[in-house]
Design a protein around this motif. Structure first.
Motif, PDB file in Angstrom:
ATOM      1  N   VAL A  54       1.280  -1.274  -0.156  1.00 58.98           N
ATOM      2  CA  VAL A  54       0.057   0.240  -0.017  1.00 58.98           C
ATOM      3  C   VAL A  54       1.395   0.905   0.202  1.00 58.98           C
ATOM      4  O   VAL A  54       1.350   1.092   0.436  1.00 58.98           O
ATOM      5  CB  VAL A  54      -0.967   0.065   1.578  1.00 58.98           C
ATOM      6  N   THR A  55       1.258   2.130  -1.061  1.00 56.14           N
ATOM      7  CA  THR A  55       1.804   3.173  -0.742  1.00 56.14           C
ATOM      8  C   THR A  55       0.570   4.382  -1.446  1.00 56.14           C
ATOM      9  O   THR A  55      -0.147   4.692  -2.037  1.00 56.14           O
ATOM     10  CB  THR A  55       2.578   3.249  -1.676  1.00 56.14           C
ATOM     11  N   GLY A  56       1.064   5.548  -0.527  1.00 56.32           N
ATOM     12  CA  GLY A  56       0.395   7.241  -0.538  1.00 56.32           C
ATOM     13  C   GLY A  56       1.743   7.753  -1.132  1.00 56.32           C
ATOM     14  O   GLY A  56       2.584   8.015  -1.012  1.00 56.32           O
ATOM     15  N   MET A  57       0.232   8.510  -2.255  1.00 55.37           N
ATOM     16  CA  MET A  57       1.437   9.719  -3.124  1.00 55.37           C
ATOM     17  C   MET A  57       0.787  10.961  -2.654  1.00 55.37           C
ATOM     18  O   MET A  57      -0.143  11.373  -3.150  1.00 55.37           O
ATOM     19  CB  MET A  57       1.801   8.680  -4.012  1.00 55.37           C
ATOM     20  N   ILE A  58       1.077  11.705  -3.080  1.00 53.85           N
ATOM     21  CA  ILE A  58       1.154  13.547  -3.346  1.00 53.85           C
ATOM     22  C   ILE A  58       2.162  13.881  -4.055  1.00 53.85           C
ATOM     23  O   ILE A  58       3.772  13.795  -3.233  1.00 53.85           O
ATOM     24  CB  ILE A  58       0.583  13.775  -1.567  1.00 53.85           C
ATOM     25  N   GLY A  59       1.553  14.638  -3.772  1.00 49.95           N
ATOM     26  CA  GLY A  59       2.605  15.726  -5.590  1.00 49.95           C
ATOM     27  C   GLY A  59       2.681  17.578  -4.115  1.00 49.95           C
ATOM     28  O   GLY A  59       1.745  17.659  -4.164  1.00 49.95           O
ATOM     29  N   LEU A  60       4.254  17.682  -4.531  1.00 50.58           N
ATOM     30  CA  LEU A  60       3.984  18.922  -4.194  1.00 50.58           C
ATOM     31  C   LEU A  60       4.341  20.240  -4.855  1.00 50.58           C
ATOM     32  O   LEU A  60       5.986  19.629  -6.156  1.00 50.58           O
ATOM     33  CB  LEU A  60       5.975  18.827  -2.832  1.00 50.58           C
ATOM     34  N   HIS A  61       4.327  21.428  -4.733  1.00 44.85           N
ATOM     35  CA  HIS A  61       5.045  22.274  -5.706  1.00 44.85           C
ATOM     36  C   HIS A  61       5.168  23.758  -5.695  1.00 44.85           C
ATOM     37  O   HIS A  61       4.187  23.708  -3.853  1.00 44.85           O
ATOM     38  CB  HIS A  61       4.146  22.457  -7.107  1.00 44.85           C
ATOM     39  N   GLY A  62       6.058  24.616  -5.850  1.00 43.29           N
ATOM     40  CA  GLY A  62       5.888  25.773  -5.325  1.00 43.29           C
ATOM     41  C   GLY A  62       7.326  26.440  -6.306  1.00 43.29           C
ATOM     42  O   GLY A  62       7.543  26.348  -7.176  1.00 43.29           O
ATOM     43  N   ASP A  63       8.207  26.543  -5.299  1.00 49.32           N
ATOM     44  CA  ASP A  63       9.840  26.945  -5.795  1.00 49.32           C
ATOM     45  C   ASP A  63      10.253  25.113  -5.788  1.00 49.32           C
ATOM     46  O   ASP A  63      11.732  25.906  -6.599  1.00 49.32           O
ATOM     47  CB  ASP A  63      10.321  27.742  -4.510  1.00 49.32           C
ATOM     48  N   VAL A  64      10.030  24.400  -5.252  1.00 47.68           N
ATOM     49  CA  VAL A  64      10.472  23.148  -6.018  1.00 47.68           C
ATOM     50  C   VAL A  64       9.286  22.339  -5.771  1.00 47.68           C
ATOM     51  O   VAL A  64       7.798  22.166  -5.499  1.00 47.68           O
ATOM     52  CB  VAL A  64      11.467  22.127  -4.690  1.00 47.68           C
ATOM     53  N   SER A  65       9.502  20.978  -6.303  1.00 45.43           N
ATOM     54  CA  SER A  65       8.282  20.332  -7.176  1.00 45.43           C
ATOM     55  C   SER A  65       9.108  18.951  -7.157  1.00 45.43           C
ATOM     56  O   SER A  65      10.473  18.470  -6.180  1.00 45.43           O
ATOM     57  CB  SER A  65       8.355  20.462  -8.484  1.00 45.43           C
ATOM     58  N   GLY A  66       7.989  17.740  -6.570  1.00 48.22           N
ATOM     59  CA  GLY A  66       8.581  16.335  -5.896  1.00 48.22           C
ATOM     60  C   GLY A  66       7.120  15.385  -5.809  1.00 48.22           C
ATOM     61  O   GLY A  66       5.979  16.263  -5.981  1.00 48.22           O
TER      62      GLY A  66
END
Length: 175
Positions: A54-66
């Motif tokens: 089971v893997t939860g995943m969330i995208g991140l963005h702003g001055d960095v991305s990932g």
């Protein structure tokens, strides 16, 4: 700061300390909310195989991305989500999958809060997604900063080590 340790035959990449501290703090806070105990048993600076189903995943963005990934066994998922919801789950169910998404959200929020004011700060997160199953692979862009903490959940019912592991990984690139 990320450091590479070199010897004549090998180079060892060390994970960024700011990101590792953010992962550790956010994961411990989340596990406390889940009435769960786990100890950190390893830190990695390069992606490795996640054994959990089971893997939860969330995208991140702003001055960095990932993105942030939270990978765990079905046993850890049922136990941790059970603690979060004050219920008991014997196997994966829609509630457990939703709970893993919520755990991923809680951990990502804690990481975001810890990284405010650093070079790795980000402003926005996406809605969590949860992958159920094995045999998937995540491809990472060259130049990405990666850190993963592996925790051993203190579940006495889990016979195998792989049934007690929780991996929290962050991958970021400066835009």
């Amino acid at each position: 700061m990320s450091v590479a340790v070199e010897s004549p035959s090998t180079t060892v990449q060390v994970a960024d300390e700011l990101i590792v501290r953010a992962i550790l703090s956010a994961t411990v806070d989340c596990l406390n909310m889940c009435d769960a105990k786990a100890r950190c048993v390893g830190i990695a600076a390069v992606p490795c195989h996640d054994f959990g189903s089971v893997t939860g995943m969330i995208g991140l963005h702003g001055d960095v991305s990932g993105f942030v990934t939270v990978n765990m066994s079905e046993t850890v998922a049922c136990s941790a989500v059970g603690g979060l919801l004050q219920d008991r789950f014997e196997r994966l169910s829609p509630q457990v999958v939703d709970g893993v998404g919520e755990m991923t959200n809680i951990i990502s929020g804690g990481i975001k809060r810890t990284l405010v004011g650093t070079r790795w700060a980000f402003k926005h997160v996406t809605v969590p997604s949860v992958i159920v199953g094995h045999r998937y692979q995540i491809a990472y862009a060259k130049g990405i900063e990666y850190a993963c903490a592996t925790f051993e959940h203190s579940n006495a019912d889990a016979l195998l080590l792989t049934d007690r592991l929780l991996h929290v990984a962050v991958s970021l690139i400066k835009l």
